[in-house]
Design an enzyme around this catalytic site. Structure first.
Site, short mmCIF file in Angstrom:
data_model
loop_
_atom_site.label_atom_id
_atom_site.label_comp_id
_atom_site.label_asym_id
_atom_site.label_seq_id
_atom_site.Cartn_x
_atom_site.Cartn_y
_atom_site.Cartn_z
N GLN A 1 0.76 -1.21 0.11
CA GLN A 1 0.01 -0.03 -0.02
C GLN A 1 0.90 1.26 -0.14
O GLN A 1 0.32 2.22 -0.68
CB GLN A 1 -0.89 0.02 1.36
CG GLN A 1 -1.37 -1.36 1.65
CD GLN A 1 -2.80 -1.79 1.44
OE1 GLN A 1 -3.12 -1.28 0.39
NE2 GLN A 1 -3.26 -2.56 2.13
N ASP B 1 -5.21 0.11 -7.86
CA ASP B 1 -4.91 -1.19 -6.73
C ASP B 1 -6.20 -2.19 -7.07
O ASP B 1 -6.95 -2.14 -6.40
CB ASP B 1 -5.20 -0.55 -5.62
CG ASP B 1 -4.89 -1.75 -4.19
OD1 ASP B 1 -4.43 -2.58 -4.59
OD2 ASP B 1 -5.53 -1.55 -3.26
N SER B 2 -5.50 -2.87 -7.88
CA SER B 2 -6.78 -3.85 -8.50
C SER B 2 -6.13 -5.58 -8.12
O SER B 2 -4.95 -5.66 -7.99
CB SER B 2 -6.90 -3.69 -10.03
OG SER B 2 -6.09 -4.79 -10.62
N SER B 3 -7.37 -6.25 -8.15
CA SER B 3 -6.99 -7.52 -8.09
C SER B 3 -6.39 -8.19 -9.45
O SER B 3 -6.25 -7.37 -10.40
CB SER B 3 -8.09 -8.36 -7.74
OG SER B 3 -9.53 -7.68 -8.13
N ASP B 4 -6.00 -9.36 -9.41
CA ASP B 4 -5.10 -9.71 -10.67
C ASP B 4 -6.17 -9.79 -11.68
O ASP B 4 -7.24 -10.04 -11.82
CB ASP B 4 -4.54 -11.22 -10.48
CG ASP B 4 -3.46 -10.96 -9.14
OD1 ASP B 4 -2.47 -10.18 -9.58
OD2 ASP B 4 -3.62 -11.71 -8.19
N1 AAT Z 1 -4.87 -3.34 -1.45
C1 AAT Z 1 -4.57 -4.74 -1.70
C2 AAT Z 1 -5.57 -5.19 -2.21
C3 AAT Z 1 -6.03 -5.46 -3.36
S1 AAT Z 1 -7.95 -5.40 -3.63
C4 AAT Z 1 -8.15 -5.20 -5.10
C5 AAT Z 1 -9.71 -4.63 -5.23
O1 AAT Z 1 -9.94 -4.24 -6.64
C6 AAT Z 1 -10.65 -5.49 -4.79
O2 AAT Z 1 -11.29 -4.86 -3.68
C7 AAT Z 1 -11.68 -5.42 -6.13
O3 AAT Z 1 -12.96 -5.92 -5.71
C8 AAT Z 1 -11.21 -4.27 -6.62
N2 AAT Z 1 -11.51 -4.45 -8.23
C9 AAT Z 1 -11.45 -5.42 -9.00
N3 AAT Z 1 -11.71 -5.09 -10.44
C10 AAT Z 1 -12.40 -3.85 -10.29
C11 AAT Z 1 -12.81 -3.00 -11.37
N4 AAT Z 1 -12.96 -3.21 -12.52
N5 AAT Z 1 -13.12 -1.64 -10.65
C12 AAT Z 1 -13.07 -1.36 -9.49
N6 AAT Z 1 -12.59 -2.21 -8.45
C13 AAT Z 1 -12.25 -3.29 -9.03
C14 AAT Z 1 -5.08 -5.84 -4.73
C15 AAT Z 1 -4.31 -7.02 -4.27
C16 AAT Z 1 -3.51 -7.47 -5.40
C17 AAT Z 1 -3.00 -8.86 -5.32
C18 AAT Z 1 -1.91 -9.11 -6.18
N7 AAT Z 1 -1.84 -10.75 -6.24
#
Ligand code: AAT
Length: 274
Positions: A54, A147-150
């Site tokens: 973060q 800060d997105s998921s994979d």
């Molecule tokens: N702070 C570290 C945690 C994350 S969370 C990633 C967030 O992205 C999740 O809450 C998910 O719901 C959100 N997300 C996914 N797709 C979208 C989108 N299209 N628009 C907005 N939000 C979205 C990141 C972890 C990284 C892991 C690496 N392996």
């Protein structure tokens, strides 16, 4: 995420488990990692090491920008990135768009050490798709942090070239973007394709690395792109003293760590130059 391998830790208690509209959400209490947030079976953050990710995804772009007054965060439903961005002395306004309100709700309940970010007076939080949101904003932000998921499930679109093009048009002149871009140990293709896309859209682009022991391989990185062609990513415009590090409660980021984050192992440089 771990081809042929496993990663395990002792679970004390399953605090929460649900299937939201977008993903499986799991919150665990563990013996050695504290609280852990898992989405679709992938660790998003743990109490033990979340600060590394973060702080780096936030301060790398913020400290390369001369005046990052207005910042957009895409994703980051745990609140940890908002917590860090709000600490920056020049940031006046933060807009965040997270797709899954259930992640926000669960984080507020079980992960207060990160969700404290949602309490910032600088923040306006929206629930929605970051890709769709970007289409409706033009020349508005100094810095955009993704800060997105994979790239599986709802985050697939956030790794595509048209998303980077939309971010470019949502930026003010000299704006900077920073996106989660995977690990070079297991996802070199993702690292290199995301960096290529960023280079296509921005006059300056680079990959920076950090260490997160509970992510696959323990290493993850970010692509950072700038509209300012004079920017030198490894020479932050705002530097922090030892006193700043302590008063801002920084635990990973420092000006020295910032500079070092752009120094990449030789095999990675070789791949990324291809
Ligand atoms: N702070 C570290 C945690 C994350 S969370 C990633 C967030 O992205 C999740 O809450 C998910 O719901 C959100 N997300 C996914 N797709 C979208 C989108 N299209 N628009 C907005 N939000 C979205 C990141 C972890 C990284 C892991 C690496 N392996």
């Amino acid at each position: 995420m771990w081809p042929g391998g496993t990663f395990s830790f002792e679970v004390k208690e399953v605090l929460h488990k649900e299937k939201s509209k977008y993903q499986d959400i799991l919150v665990l209490d563990t013996t050695s990692l504290g609280r852990v947030l898992v989405l679709d079976g992938i660790i998003q953050c743990t109490q033990k090491d979340e600060f590394s990710y973060q702080e780096m995804i936030s301060f790398l772009p913020l400290c390369c920008h001369k005046n990052p007054e207005k910042v957009l965060i895409v994703g980051g439903g745990d609140g940890g990135v908002a917590r860090e961005v709000a600490k920056h002395p020049l940031v006046k306004e933060i807009v965040q768009v997270e797709i899954d309100d259930k992640v926000i709700e669960v984080s507020k309940k079980y992960l207060p050490f990160m969700a404290v970010g949602f309490e910032s007076k600088k923040l306006k939080l929206h629930v929605g798709d970051g890709f769709e949101f970007m289409k409706n904003h033009s020349q508005e932000f100094d810095v955009i942090i993704t800060d997105s998921s994979d790239p599986v499930g709802p985050a697939v679109s956030l790794f595509q070239e048209n998303y980077f093009a939309l971010m470019k048009s949502a930026l003010k002149p000299n704006g900077i973007v920073c996106s989660q871009a995977g690990t070079y140990w297991y996802s070199m293709d993702l690292v290199s394709s995301t960096l290529k896309i960023c280079k296509n859209q921005f006059p300056k682009a680079a990959y920076a690395t950090t260490s997160v022991p509970t992510y696959p391989s323990g290493q993850i990185g970010f692509v950072i792109g700038s509209l300012d062609s004079d920017v030198q990513f490894d020479k932050p415009t705002l530097t922090f003293s030892r006193q700043d590090e302590l008063s801002m409660n920084l635990r990973y980021y420092s000006t020295d760590v910032h500079k070092a984050a752009f120094a990449l192992p030789t095999f990675v440089k070789n791949e990324l130059e291809k």
